[in-house]
Scaffold this motif. Structure first.
Motif, PDB file in Angstrom:
ATOM      1  N   GLU A 119      19.770  -4.687 -23.741  1.00 28.18           N
ATOM      2  CA  GLU A 119      19.755  -5.475 -22.640  1.00 28.18           C
ATOM      3  C   GLU A 119      19.425  -6.744 -22.630  1.00 28.18           C
ATOM      4  O   GLU A 119      19.720  -7.808 -22.006  1.00 28.18           O
ATOM      5  N   ARG A 120      18.564  -7.068 -23.639  1.00 34.45           N
ATOM      6  CA  ARG A 120      17.805  -8.521 -23.876  1.00 34.45           C
ATOM      7  C   ARG A 120      19.367  -9.289 -24.407  1.00 34.45           C
ATOM      8  O   ARG A 120      19.353 -10.427 -23.842  1.00 34.45           O
ATOM      9  N   THR A 121      20.062  -8.816 -24.994  1.00 33.42           N
ATOM     10  CA  THR A 121      21.466  -9.421 -25.556  1.00 33.42           C
ATOM     11  C   THR A 121      22.237  -9.845 -24.323  1.00 33.42           C
ATOM     12  O   THR A 121      22.675 -10.870 -24.383  1.00 33.42           O
ATOM     13  N   VAL A 122      22.359  -8.947 -23.384  1.00 31.31           N
ATOM     14  CA  VAL A 122      23.048  -9.388 -22.297  1.00 31.31           C
ATOM     15  C   VAL A 122      22.157 -10.327 -21.273  1.00 31.31           C
ATOM     16  O   VAL A 122      23.256 -11.240 -20.862  1.00 31.31           O
ATOM     17  N   GLY A 123      21.236 -10.349 -21.330  1.00 33.22           N
ATOM     18  CA  GLY A 123      20.310 -11.475 -20.644  1.00 33.22           C
ATOM     19  C   GLY A 123      20.489 -12.816 -21.348  1.00 33.22           C
ATOM     20  O   GLY A 123      20.884 -13.880 -20.731  1.00 33.22           O
ATOM     21  N   GLU A 124      20.440 -12.570 -22.728  1.00 31.93           N
ATOM     22  CA  GLU A 124      20.779 -13.923 -23.289  1.00 31.93           C
ATOM     23  C   GLU A 124      21.994 -14.337 -23.162  1.00 31.93           C
ATOM     24  O   GLU A 124      22.272 -15.833 -23.004  1.00 31.93           O
ATOM     25  N   PHE A 125      22.985 -13.663 -23.122  1.00 34.96           N
ATOM     26  CA  PHE A 125      24.504 -14.010 -22.893  1.00 34.96           C
ATOM     27  C   PHE A 125      24.380 -14.893 -21.501  1.00 34.96           C
ATOM     28  O   PHE A 125      25.103 -15.927 -21.289  1.00 34.96           O
ATOM     29  N   VAL A 126      23.838 -14.036 -20.400  1.00 35.17           N
ATOM     30  CA  VAL A 126      24.038 -14.607 -19.073  1.00 35.17           C
ATOM     31  C   VAL A 126      23.286 -15.821 -19.015  1.00 35.17           C
ATOM     32  O   VAL A 126      23.716 -16.735 -18.403  1.00 35.17           O
ATOM     33  N   ASP A 127      21.977 -16.004 -19.679  1.00 31.32           N
ATOM     34  CA  ASP A 127      21.380 -17.604 -19.735  1.00 31.32           C
ATOM     35  C   ASP A 127      21.990 -18.346 -20.700  1.00 31.32           C
ATOM     36  O   ASP A 127      22.166 -19.535 -20.040  1.00 31.32           O
ATOM     37  N   ASP A 128      22.471 -18.203 -21.883  1.00 30.74           N
ATOM     38  CA  ASP A 128      22.950 -19.052 -22.759  1.00 30.74           C
ATOM     39  C   ASP A 128      24.506 -19.553 -22.107  1.00 30.74           C
ATOM     40  O   ASP A 128      24.958 -20.713 -22.522  1.00 30.74           O
ATOM     41  N   TRP A 129      24.991 -18.670 -21.542  1.00 27.53           N
ATOM     42  CA  TRP A 129      26.530 -19.101 -21.171  1.00 27.53           C
ATOM     43  C   TRP A 129      26.444 -19.633 -19.592  1.00 27.53           C
ATOM     44  O   TRP A 129      27.570 -19.837 -19.196  1.00 27.53           O
ATOM     45  N   ASP A 130      25.313 -19.667 -19.214  1.00 25.55           N
ATOM     46  CA  ASP A 130      25.115 -20.237 -17.690  1.00 25.55           C
ATOM     47  C   ASP A 130      26.078 -19.566 -16.815  1.00 25.55           C
ATOM     48  O   ASP A 130      26.888 -20.193 -16.066  1.00 25.55           O
ATOM     49  N   VAL A 131      26.017 -18.124 -16.961  1.00 21.58           N
ATOM     50  CA  VAL A 131      26.803 -17.358 -16.116  1.00 21.58           C
ATOM     51  C   VAL A 131      26.651 -17.524 -14.641  1.00 21.58           C
ATOM     52  O   VAL A 131      27.638 -17.617 -13.713  1.00 21.58           O
ATOM     53  N   LEU A 132      25.352 -17.587 -14.179  1.00 30.61           N
ATOM     54  CA  LEU A 132      25.334 -17.385 -12.745  1.00 30.61           C
ATOM     55  C   LEU A 132      25.700 -18.837 -12.217  1.00 30.61           C
ATOM     56  O   LEU A 132      26.248 -18.657 -11.261  1.00 30.61           O
ATOM     57  N   CYS A 133      25.435 -20.020 -12.788  1.00 33.05           N
ATOM     58  CA  CYS A 133      26.014 -21.259 -12.250  1.00 33.05           C
ATOM     59  C   CYS A 133      27.461 -21.362 -12.164  1.00 33.05           C
ATOM     60  O   CYS A 133      28.172 -21.578 -11.509  1.00 33.05           O
ATOM     61  N   ARG A 134      28.033 -20.750 -13.254  1.00 32.21           N
ATOM     62  CA  ARG A 134      29.850 -20.663 -13.519  1.00 32.21           C
ATOM     63  C   ARG A 134      30.189 -19.950 -12.565  1.00 32.21           C
ATOM     64  O   ARG A 134      31.288 -20.076 -11.815  1.00 32.21           O
ATOM     65  N   LEU A 135      29.561 -18.526 -12.226  1.00 32.27           N
ATOM     66  CA  LEU A 135      29.979 -17.726 -11.072  1.00 32.27           C
ATOM     67  C   LEU A 135      29.948 -18.542  -9.800  1.00 32.27           C
ATOM     68  O   LEU A 135      30.646 -18.035  -8.925  1.00 32.27           O
ATOM     69  N   ALA A 136      28.799 -18.801  -9.433  1.00 31.24           N
ATOM     70  CA  ALA A 136      28.543 -19.905  -8.330  1.00 31.24           C
ATOM     71  C   ALA A 136      29.514 -20.956  -7.902  1.00 31.24           C
ATOM     72  O   ALA A 136      30.139 -21.087  -6.855  1.00 31.24           O
ATOM     73  N   GLU A 137      30.080 -21.530  -9.051  1.00 34.34           N
ATOM     74  CA  GLU A 137      31.050 -22.552  -8.848  1.00 34.34           C
ATOM     75  C   GLU A 137      32.424 -21.736  -8.574  1.00 34.34           C
ATOM     76  O   GLU A 137      33.241 -22.215  -7.970  1.00 34.34           O
ATOM     77  N   VAL A 138      32.771 -20.665  -9.141  1.00 27.66           N
ATOM     78  CA  VAL A 138      34.075 -19.776  -8.736  1.00 27.66           C
ATOM     79  C   VAL A 138      33.802 -19.657  -7.345  1.00 27.66           C
ATOM     80  O   VAL A 138      34.813 -19.411  -6.638  1.00 27.66           O
ATOM     81  N   ARG A 139      32.877 -19.156  -6.792  1.00 25.32           N
ATOM     82  CA  ARG A 139      32.659 -18.704  -5.613  1.00 25.32           C
ATOM     83  C   ARG A 139      32.766 -19.871  -4.733  1.00 25.32           C
ATOM     84  O   ARG A 139      33.375 -19.863  -3.592  1.00 25.32           O
ATOM     85  N   ARG A 140      32.455 -21.186  -4.923  1.00 18.73           N
ATOM     86  CA  ARG A 140      32.485 -22.160  -4.175  1.00 18.73           C
ATOM     87  C   ARG A 140      33.957 -22.716  -4.034  1.00 18.73           C
ATOM     88  O   ARG A 140      34.345 -23.015  -2.795  1.00 18.73           O
ATOM     89  N   VAL A 141      34.598 -22.658  -5.295  1.00 24.43           N
ATOM     90  CA  VAL A 141      35.967 -23.102  -5.181  1.00 24.43           C
ATOM     91  C   VAL A 141      36.580 -22.132  -4.224  1.00 24.43           C
ATOM     92  O   VAL A 141      37.671 -22.733  -3.390  1.00 24.43           O
ATOM     93  N   ILE A 142      36.684 -20.933  -4.212  1.00 22.57           N
ATOM     94  CA  ILE A 142      37.433 -19.888  -3.292  1.00 22.57           C
ATOM     95  C   ILE A 142      36.721 -20.138  -1.960  1.00 22.57           C
ATOM     96  O   ILE A 142      37.550 -20.101  -0.866  1.00 22.57           O
TER      97      ILE A 142
END
Length: 95
Positions: free
Chosen positions: A43-66
């Protein structure tokens, strides 16, 4: 509202950026799941991916575009209906 025959346009550059981000997330999460299954990730690896790849911010941008495309091309009533449908989604931590 009948959504089956409606179209919403998104500028090509924004659509491509959204597609690139979603593709990265899908492929990366699939790889992470495979690694978890093989015991080489946790689970820590997944958390690192989410943090390191800025997944939350990038998905928020996807939502904003739509959302911008919907807001500018549909009526207020239609957008409120879509907002209500989105609120019915499944959210982690609920229930």
């Amino acid at each position: 509202m009948d959504m089956t025959s409606r179209e919403v346009r998104i500028p090509l550059d924004e659509a491509v950026a959204v597609l690139q981000d979603l593709n990265e997330f899908v492929v990366s999460l699939d790889r992470l799941r495979s690694r978890q299954g093989a015991g080489t990730a946790d689970e820590r690896t997944v958390g690192e991916f989410v943090d390191d790849w800025d997944v939350l911010c990038r998905l928020a941008e996807v939502r904003r575009v739509i959302s911008v495309a919907l807001d500018t091309q549909l009526s207020e009533e239609e957008n409120l209906e879509i907002d209500a449908l989105c609120e019915q989604g499944r959210f982690f931590g609920d229930g």
